[in-house]
Design an enzyme around this catalytic site. Structure first.
Site, mmCIF file in Angstrom:
data_model
loop_
_atom_site.group_PDB
_atom_site.id
_atom_site.type_symbol
_atom_site.label_atom_id
_atom_site.label_comp_id
_atom_site.label_asym_id
_atom_site.label_seq_id
_atom_site.Cartn_x
_atom_site.Cartn_y
_atom_site.Cartn_z
ATOM 1 C CG ASP A 251 0.956 0.952 7.952
ATOM 2 O OD1 ASP A 251 0.790 0.659 9.727
ATOM 3 O OD2 ASP A 251 1.332 -0.025 7.344
HETATM 4 C C1 NOJ Z 1 1.923 -1.449 10.204
HETATM 5 C C2 NOJ Z 1 1.657 -2.728 9.014
HETATM 6 O O1 NOJ Z 1 2.254 -2.157 8.155
HETATM 7 C C3 NOJ Z 1 -0.975 -2.529 9.080
HETATM 8 O O2 NOJ Z 1 -0.279 -3.736 7.835
HETATM 9 C C4 NOJ Z 1 -0.857 -2.652 10.151
HETATM 10 O O3 NOJ Z 1 -2.839 -2.550 10.331
HETATM 11 C C5 NOJ Z 1 -0.025 -2.005 11.726
HETATM 12 N N1 NOJ Z 1 0.826 -2.096 11.337
HETATM 13 C C6 NOJ Z 1 -0.908 -1.608 12.634
HETATM 14 O O4 NOJ Z 1 0.083 -2.830 13.393
#
Ligand code: NOJ
Length: 639
Positions: A251
């Site tokens: 993430d």
């Molecule tokens: C952070 C988020 O936790 C996740 O769900 C998301 O897909 C990513 N950023 C990318 O934007």
């Protein structure tokens, strides 16, 4: 090889107005050079067929190895056409509906040159203080699992990943992100193996069995080991036990965050730990690109581990058909044809209707007549275009339908509608309450549109007190004091504590965030063209302090139902019951259940099946559809 494991924000197609602009690498020329030089194999959060083709062309014509780029995006509940937030849609308890909206989102995404969506979010949400409950299917393992499968199948379609209309699904965030202590986003997770395997992992396992070929490692730690550096989770379990063959993406900078976790000494160490644990692709931090060459040269990471990760990424690119047609049949004409179609908007309206839960309807106040009565629509969400909900980066803002618009279209004589905000979402407005009370007094019926803004239930939006914001509660008290009949339309991304005038209103509809067609979906129900049939995917508590609160909790040795008055598992202020339980929801018909009959002599064999039937009758005058629910438990069991 490190370039194939490197994923950055798309600076070509980025939309700075909707995403934090400082997030972007922001330099298209430099990124183009990285693509040419093989330092970058993947981009995310840019959409558009025309520019997508141009960026891909750089990779497949101007780089040495001509390996196509992978384009990902957060397509969570629609792209241009916005469908209800996932928690809302889970209220339909209808896996076919979830399949259809995911399919429509995939058609729009694929036409806009996207290959992978960072969805579905399959984190079980048992603590309503957590702002991301809105992105999943609520508190229940089975409902989450069924929705995870339906959405995975919907995104990926049924013709294989190479189909130009398929999107690679990414069930996220592995694992137990929703179990953060106190519902505080990113917080520590301390969890038993039984709860992890029995509650938080089943939706992932089911989504992988349904064919999902990527997943995203979570921000949180699990029993002291961050998920993104967790070899047991990402390799032993995911690969070893489950046989997962896709790739794991971190993430947003979660491998870099191993440093803040106190689990890695510096960026090099963080890259080493994540790679060895089983994170194949690095999102945004750039640490893999920066450190892999040296990590391999020094022997800290075997080349075989890098090869393993690269092979996984390339295999998925191949499965998507990118080596056969790196453009996947995209064109400006196709995009125009397949995005934001009338069918998709009709589906958004239908899905919106199916996602609403009627909590109460005293005296049959709903549905409202379309003519002959003066209606005051009061509250910040009457005229508001805040209908999309979180995670809608590219939703077509010109096609948002407010409640006010939906009501006007539905009413025979729209001049009988008065619309007054009366309050802001979190701050009062001068003279707002006086104006609202005057409007209520002049009306026959009041509809109160109150609750949370879309920014209040989202990532990093944990709430310590899950109430209707105080200025709106004050508005509700004043309006209800006029004595007019009141319908509450609740706007929310989590279960809320309802109190006072809101709790005691004659009718309450939970309307969540329903997407593009919100106003029309709600009007369809309020004015009776359709009957509500949603059921709560999360328990509504009596008080915030009961969180985490979910129905399938263990009984304890001193359950609230025990006869001993003094010593039992309950709160002084709220007992231990919900205000509205998981699964609750009313309709306009009058549905009656006969006595259930149980086959097989009433014995459920281990690993076997038991048939239970019940006669369900609608004795009302209106059509109804009913979600029949059966709850079972072992009275005596060992773990
Ligand atoms: C952070 C988020 O936790 C996740 O769900 C998301 O897909 C990513 N950023 C990318 O934007």
């Amino acid at each position: 090889k490190a370039g194939q494991l490197n994923l950055l924000n798309d600076p070509f197609r980025f939309r700075p107005q909707s995403v934090n602009p400082t997030d972007s690498d922001g330099n298209p020329a430099r990124v183009a050079e990285d693509i040419r030089a093989g330092r970058l194999g993947n981009l995310f959060n840019g959409v558009g067929a025309e520019s997508g083709r141009e960026i891909q062309r750089i990779a497949v014509e101007e780089s040495r190895l001509k390996i196509p780029l992978l384009f990902a995006a957060d397509i969570i509940h629609g792209l241009f056409t916005v469908f209800p937030v996932p928690l809302a849609e889970a209220s339909s308890w209808d896996v076919d509906l979830a399949y259809r909206t995911a399919r429509a989102a995939a058609v729009e995404g694929a036409a806009s040159a996207i290959h992978q969506t960072y969805a579905p979010m399959v984190d079980v949400g048992r603590d309503q203080r957590w702002g991301r409950v809105v992105e999943g299917a609520g508190e229940d393992v089975l409902l989450n699992t069924l929705m995870a499968v339906a959405r995975t199948r919907g995104f990926q379609g049924q013709r294989g990943l190479a189909d130009p209309q398929a999107l690679l699904a990414t069930p996220k965030h592995i694992a137990a992100y929703g179990a953060a202590e106190a519902g505080l986003d990113y917080n520590t997770v301390d969890i038993s193996e039984a709860t992890l395997k029995g509650v938080y992992l089943p939706p992932f396992k089911a989504a992988f069995e349904a064919g999902a070929l990527s997943t995203m490692s979570a921000f949180n730690d699990i029993n002291g080991v961050p998920a993104t550096g967790n070899e047991w989770l990402l390799t032993d379990l995911l690969r070893g036990e489950w046989g997962f063959e896709g790739f794991v993406v971190s993430d947003y900078t979660s491998e870099q965050e191993l440093i803040a976790h106190g689990f890695a000494a510096d960026g090099r160490d963080a890259a080493r730990i994540a790679l060895l644990a089983g994170v194949d692709m690095s999102m945004v931090s750039g640490l893999y690109l920066e450190h892999i060459p040296d990590l391999v040269a020094s022997g800290d990471v075997p080349m075989a581990v890098v090869d393993r990760a690269v092979r996984r990424v390339l295999s998925v690119k191949a499965a998507l058909g990118l080596f056969d047609d790196p453009y996947r049949g995209t064109s400006v004409e196709r995009e125009r044809r397949e995005v934001g179609t009338a069918e998709h908007y009709a589906l958004a309206r239908e899905a919106g209707r199916r996602s609403v839960v009627m909590l109460k309807n005293d005296g049959g106040l709903l549905p409202l007549p379309k003519s002959g009565r003066r209606i005051a629509l009061i509250g910040p969400f009457g005229p508001s275009l805040d209908v999309f909900g979180p995670w809608t980066i590219w939703g077509d803002e010109s096609k948002r339908v407010s409640l006010e618009q939906g009501f006007r279209e539905a009413m025979v004589d729209p001049s009988l509608l008065t619309v007054i905000e009366g309050s802001g979402v979190e701050a009062p407005v001068d003279g707002g309450i006086e104006a609202a009370v005057a409007a209520a007094q002049a009306a026959d019926i009041v509809v109160l549109a109150i609750g949370e803004s879309q920014g209040m239930s989202a990532e990093a939006q944990s709430r310590a007190d899950i109430v209707v914001p105080p200025p709106q509660q004050a508005l509700a008290e004043a309006v209800v004091a006029t004595g007019k009949p009141v319908v509450v339309l609740l706007r929310n991304g989590r279960a809320l504590e309802l109190s006072g005038a809101v709790r005691d209103a004659e009718a309450i509809l939970v309307t969540w965030f329903l997407g593009s067609e919100m106003g029309r979906s709600v009007a369809d129900l309020v004015f009776g063209d359709h009957a509500p049939d949603g059921r709560l995917p999360v328990s509504f508590p009596q008080l915030s302090g009961q969180q985490p609160f979910y129905y399938s909790r263990k009984t304890t040795g001193r359950p609230a139902s025990s006869r001993d008055e003094g010593y039992k598992a309950q709160f002084r202020e709220a007992g231990h019951t919900p205000l509205y339980p998981f699964g609750h929801g009313l309709t306009y018909g009058e549905v009656h259940y006969g006595a259930p009959s149980v086959g097989g002599g009433g014995v459920l064999p281990w690993d076997g099946a038991l048939e239970v039937s019940v006669q369900v009758t609608n004795t009302g005058r209106r059509a109804a559809s009913e979600v029949v629910q059966l709850y079972i438990r072992d009275r005596v069991a060992t773990m």
